[in-house]
Design a protein around this motif. Structure first.
Motif, PDB file in Angstrom:
ATOM      1  N   MET A  10     -21.847  24.099  27.297  1.00  0.00           N
ATOM      2  CA  MET A  10     -23.543  24.063  27.259  1.00  0.00           C
ATOM      3  C   MET A  10     -24.270  22.609  27.211  1.00  0.00           C
ATOM      4  O   MET A  10     -24.461  21.687  26.970  1.00  0.00           O
ATOM      5  N   ILE A  11     -25.720  23.120  27.688  1.00  0.00           N
ATOM      6  CA  ILE A  11     -26.534  21.580  27.264  1.00  0.00           C
ATOM      7  C   ILE A  11     -27.106  21.532  26.316  1.00  0.00           C
ATOM      8  O   ILE A  11     -27.732  22.117  25.020  1.00  0.00           O
ATOM      9  N   HIS A  12     -26.850  19.880  25.668  1.00  0.00           N
ATOM     10  CA  HIS A  12     -27.328  19.579  24.472  1.00  0.00           C
ATOM     11  C   HIS A  12     -28.651  19.668  24.198  1.00  0.00           C
ATOM     12  O   HIS A  12     -29.442  19.777  25.232  1.00  0.00           O
ATOM     13  N   ASN A  13     -29.457  20.066  23.069  1.00  0.00           N
ATOM     14  CA  ASN A  13     -30.609  21.018  22.876  1.00  0.00           C
ATOM     15  C   ASN A  13     -31.612  19.995  21.887  1.00  0.00           C
ATOM     16  O   ASN A  13     -32.510  19.894  22.721  1.00  0.00           O
ATOM     17  N   SER A  14     -30.938  18.284  23.149  1.00  0.00           N
ATOM     18  CA  SER A  14     -32.407  17.127  22.554  1.00  0.00           C
ATOM     19  C   SER A  14     -32.249  16.936  24.074  1.00  0.00           C
ATOM     20  O   SER A  14     -33.581  16.143  23.931  1.00  0.00           O
ATOM     21  N   VAL A  32     -39.887  26.428  34.078  1.00  0.00           N
ATOM     22  CA  VAL A  32     -38.469  24.597  33.638  1.00  0.00           C
ATOM     23  C   VAL A  32     -39.691  23.881  34.455  1.00  0.00           C
ATOM     24  O   VAL A  32     -39.483  23.685  35.364  1.00  0.00           O
ATOM     25  N   VAL A  33     -38.979  22.761  34.167  1.00  0.00           N
ATOM     26  CA  VAL A  33     -39.324  21.404  34.689  1.00  0.00           C
ATOM     27  C   VAL A  33     -38.369  20.261  34.034  1.00  0.00           C
ATOM     28  O   VAL A  33     -37.856  19.878  32.730  1.00  0.00           O
ATOM     29  N   ASP A  34     -37.433  19.257  34.807  1.00  0.00           N
ATOM     30  CA  ASP A  34     -37.922  18.343  35.007  1.00  0.00           C
ATOM     31  C   ASP A  34     -38.465  17.735  33.830  1.00  0.00           C
ATOM     32  O   ASP A  34     -39.690  17.522  34.063  1.00  0.00           O
ATOM     33  N   ARG A  35     -37.367  15.873  33.815  1.00  0.00           N
ATOM     34  CA  ARG A  35     -38.972  15.022  33.008  1.00  0.00           C
ATOM     35  C   ARG A  35     -38.890  13.643  33.626  1.00  0.00           C
ATOM     36  O   ARG A  35     -37.929  13.355  34.901  1.00  0.00           O
ATOM     37  N   GLY A  36     -39.754  13.434  34.289  1.00  0.00           N
ATOM     38  CA  GLY A  36     -40.446  12.394  34.658  1.00  0.00           C
ATOM     39  C   GLY A  36     -41.298  11.679  33.135  1.00  0.00           C
ATOM     40  O   GLY A  36     -41.867  11.746  32.557  1.00  0.00           O
ATOM     41  N   PRO A  81     -19.495  16.679  31.748  1.00  0.00           N
ATOM     42  CA  PRO A  81     -19.364  17.070  32.741  1.00  0.00           C
ATOM     43  C   PRO A  81     -19.953  18.198  32.310  1.00  0.00           C
ATOM     44  O   PRO A  81     -20.377  18.935  31.073  1.00  0.00           O
ATOM     45  N   LEU A  82     -21.275  18.688  33.099  1.00  0.00           N
ATOM     46  CA  LEU A  82     -22.179  19.960  33.804  1.00  0.00           C
ATOM     47  C   LEU A  82     -21.674  20.298  34.676  1.00  0.00           C
ATOM     48  O   LEU A  82     -20.625  20.848  35.759  1.00  0.00           O
ATOM     49  N   HIS A  83     -21.270  22.109  33.993  1.00  0.00           N
ATOM     50  CA  HIS A  83     -20.649  22.908  34.601  1.00  0.00           C
ATOM     51  C   HIS A  83     -22.018  23.992  36.186  1.00  0.00           C
ATOM     52  O   HIS A  83     -22.527  24.235  35.569  1.00  0.00           O
ATOM     53  N   THR A  84     -21.321  24.281  36.743  1.00  0.00           N
ATOM     54  CA  THR A  84     -22.138  24.591  38.118  1.00  0.00           C
ATOM     55  C   THR A  84     -22.311  26.018  37.213  1.00  0.00           C
ATOM     56  O   THR A  84     -20.998  26.770  37.476  1.00  0.00           O
ATOM     57  N   ARG A  85     -23.382  26.992  37.463  1.00  0.00           N
ATOM     58  CA  ARG A  85     -23.085  28.543  36.934  1.00  0.00           C
ATOM     59  C   ARG A  85     -23.914  29.380  37.922  1.00  0.00           C
ATOM     60  O   ARG A  85     -24.998  28.616  38.914  1.00  0.00           O
ATOM     61  N   LEU A 141     -31.879  22.595  36.382  1.00  0.00           N
ATOM     62  CA  LEU A 141     -31.639  23.930  36.947  1.00  0.00           C
ATOM     63  C   LEU A 141     -31.108  24.652  36.792  1.00  0.00           C
ATOM     64  O   LEU A 141     -30.813  26.218  36.394  1.00  0.00           O
ATOM     65  N   GLU A 142     -29.362  23.737  35.822  1.00  0.00           N
ATOM     66  CA  GLU A 142     -28.560  25.144  35.115  1.00  0.00           C
ATOM     67  C   GLU A 142     -29.175  26.020  34.130  1.00  0.00           C
ATOM     68  O   GLU A 142     -29.070  26.926  33.499  1.00  0.00           O
ATOM     69  N   TYR A 143     -30.132  24.842  32.984  1.00  0.00           N
ATOM     70  CA  TYR A 143     -31.115  25.833  31.542  1.00  0.00           C
ATOM     71  C   TYR A 143     -31.903  26.828  32.559  1.00  0.00           C
ATOM     72  O   TYR A 143     -31.850  27.537  32.132  1.00  0.00           O
ATOM     73  N   ALA A 144     -32.255  26.629  33.710  1.00  0.00           N
ATOM     74  CA  ALA A 144     -33.184  27.504  34.173  1.00  0.00           C
ATOM     75  C   ALA A 144     -32.415  28.659  34.812  1.00  0.00           C
ATOM     76  O   ALA A 144     -33.046  29.656  34.724  1.00  0.00           O
ATOM     77  N   ILE A 145     -31.043  28.624  35.657  1.00  0.00           N
ATOM     78  CA  ILE A 145     -30.442  29.561  35.311  1.00  0.00           C
ATOM     79  C   ILE A 145     -29.684  30.516  34.832  1.00  0.00           C
ATOM     80  O   ILE A 145     -29.742  31.921  33.834  1.00  0.00           O
ATOM     81  N   ILE A 146     -29.450  30.315  33.614  1.00  0.00           N
ATOM     82  CA  ILE A 146     -29.133  30.585  32.075  1.00  0.00           C
ATOM     83  C   ILE A 146     -30.062  31.684  31.794  1.00  0.00           C
ATOM     84  O   ILE A 146     -30.337  32.702  31.254  1.00  0.00           O
ATOM     85  N   GLU A 147     -31.799  31.076  31.328  1.00  0.00           N
ATOM     86  CA  GLU A 147     -32.319  31.732  31.226  1.00  0.00           C
ATOM     87  C   GLU A 147     -32.882  33.080  32.879  1.00  0.00           C
ATOM     88  O   GLU A 147     -33.294  34.579  31.999  1.00  0.00           O
TER      89      GLU A 147
END
Length: 466
Positions: free
Chosen positions: A1-5, A113-117, A176-180, A38-44
């Motif tokens: 899973m993706i860390h909540n923080s 969903v947006v990534d962080r800048g 590791p971050l797994h590809t969904r 991206l992976e979070y967006a795929i999960i949702e």
């Protein structure tokens, strides 16, 4: 899973149950590998059984960006679009300020969903959009290993103050971050209800010619954009350089570096991916010292720069320096300077110092300066300019204009370091006061520096032939 923080809601809106899709607004993390957003967006998307749409807005008037930067970025986006297509995900790229047309697409989204800048302009974009849309905006942090607010709740003084904090948190994040796989393809998604113009990226040069970007700085051929190119360079670094990285990393003659900074700047490669891949390789081949030194650069020093940009609102000015540095530079502001150069003379590499000129030419020709030479380059701008404030502005201007990794937390921190940031007071000297001084004599003692001149001369000759 993706860390909540890593996950942070930027508004308090409810999910739109009538939304046609989940929308990922890609900006800072321009890749499909090891991209938590991206992976979070795929999960949702999979949770709601809806397609995922990816959007990217190109700001052709981004401050200090020019053809050199856009070429590199578009080469990366070309690969991203193909990779997403192969995963059943539609991507739309527009030549529109990022916080404008995303609003039209968000109107029909269940969730954005947006990534962080971290730069001011990137944070402003996200804040503007969060207030104007009627669905949730979820930010997912993916361009650092330890999320910046988890690493520290304040601006850190130097590497030694953040190092312990990062090491305490790293075990939570070095996974590791797994590809969904997306369940519902968006490739045939009809968007006739939205007026937009998708930019074709089949021919990057043609695309660039059509975009109204600053063409004053030409693209470079030595570094080409994209995750595939980044990982090929990194594999070469692991196989041929990391074993001796601790010994040669500062030597501009050997050029024993990873060259990852442009790819990290555009989010075309993940620092987490690099560390996991590097750690696995070095364990297998029993490489210790080289990897430790690379880890220090990629994790500790790099994430210190993100801490600096996030917590210091003056990161792009001399005001960001520690009090001792500002005080000593002010005290020595009127010291006699043996040499003084205009911005144009510096930009054209027309100084008396062949080593500085070579560093500037490396920047002009390749879009990068070897790390050690960039320190020397910045120090000499301070020495040869009429005031520290003007020198700071010159250094930022040149770095941001020509460097592929400029306009970046690492770039801002690197320039600030030349003026005393993240360093300690040293014995006083003319002009610099207690700020660390560097000399051409030091280059000659430490390295066969004339071979560096020869390498840059050969690059210059090759560019003329080209």
């Amino acid at each position: 899973m993706i860390h909540n923080s890593r996950i942070k809601p930027l508004n308090k809106k409810n999910i739109n149950p009538r939304g046609e899709y989940i929308l990922y607004w890609m900006q800072a993390s321009q890749r499909t590998e090891y991209n938590h957003a991206l992976e979070y967006a795929i999960i949702e998307a999979n949770k709601s059984n809806k397609p995922l749409l990816v959007y990217f807005g190109i700001d052709t008037s981004f401050p200090e960006a020019n053809r050199r930067h856009y070429q590199f970025m578009l080469e990366g986006l070309q690969e991203v679009k193909k990779s997403l297509y192969n995963r059943g995900i539609k991507m739309i790229i527009e030549s529109v300020p990022p916080d404008k047309d995303i609003l039209k697409f968000a109107e029909y989204a269940s969730l954005l969903v947006v990534d962080r800048g971290y730069l001011k302009i990137e944070r402003t974009w996200r804040n503007n959009v969060s207030q104007q849309i009627d669905c949730p905006l979820i930010q997912v942090e993916s361009n650092v290993i330890v999320p910046v607010e988890v690493a520290s709740s304040k601006e850190e003084y130097a590497a030694y103050t953040i190092r312990k904090k990062l090491y305490r948190k790293l075990p939570e994040f070095l996974h590791p971050l797994h590809t969904r796989t997306i369940r519902v393809s968006s490739l045939d998604l009809k968007l006739s209800f939205i007026n937009y113009k998708d930019i074709p990226l089949d021919n990057v040069t043609l695309c660039l010619d059509r975009l109204k970007v600053d063409n004053t700085v030409p693209e470079v051929n030595l570094y080409r954009g994209g995750t595939t190119r980044a990982l090929a360079l990194y594999n070469d670094f692991l196989h041929n350089k990391i074993k001796d990285y601790h010994e040669y990393r500062n030597d501009p003659v050997k050029n024993w570096i990873s060259n990852m900074s442009p790819y990290l700047h555009f989010g075309q490669v993940s620092p987490l991916h690099l560390i996991i891949k590097g750690n696995n390789y070095c364990k297998k081949h029993e490489i210790d010292k080289g990897f430790k030194e690379f880890f220090e650069e990629l994790v500790i020093r790099r994430e210190l720069s993100f801490n600096f940009v996030y917590y210091n609102p003056d990161y792009d000015s001399i005001k960001s320096l520690p009090d001792w540095a500002k005080k000593t530079l002010k005290e020595h502001e009127n010291d006699t300077r043996e040499f003084s150069y205009s911005l144009q003379e510096l930009e054209d590499a027309k100084t008396h110092d062949p080593y500085w000129n070579a560093a500037q030419k490396e920047l002009l020709l390749t879009g990068k300066i070897h790390g050690y030479m960039r320190m020397y380059w910045g120090k000499k701008i301070l020495e040869w300019t009429s005031s520290p404030d003007l020198a700071y502005k010159y250094a930022l201007y040149l770095n941001n204009k020509y460097a592929l990794d400029g306009r970046d937390p690492n770039g801002f921190a690197g320039v600030a370091w030349c003026f005393g940031k993240h360093d300690r007071p040293w014995p006083g000297c003319n002009i610099f006061g207690k700020v660390r001084y560097m000399s051409s004599g030091g280059l000659k003692r430490k390295f066969k520096i004339d071979l560096y001149l020869k390498r840059i001369h050969n690059l210059e000759e090759a560019s003329h032939v080209g």
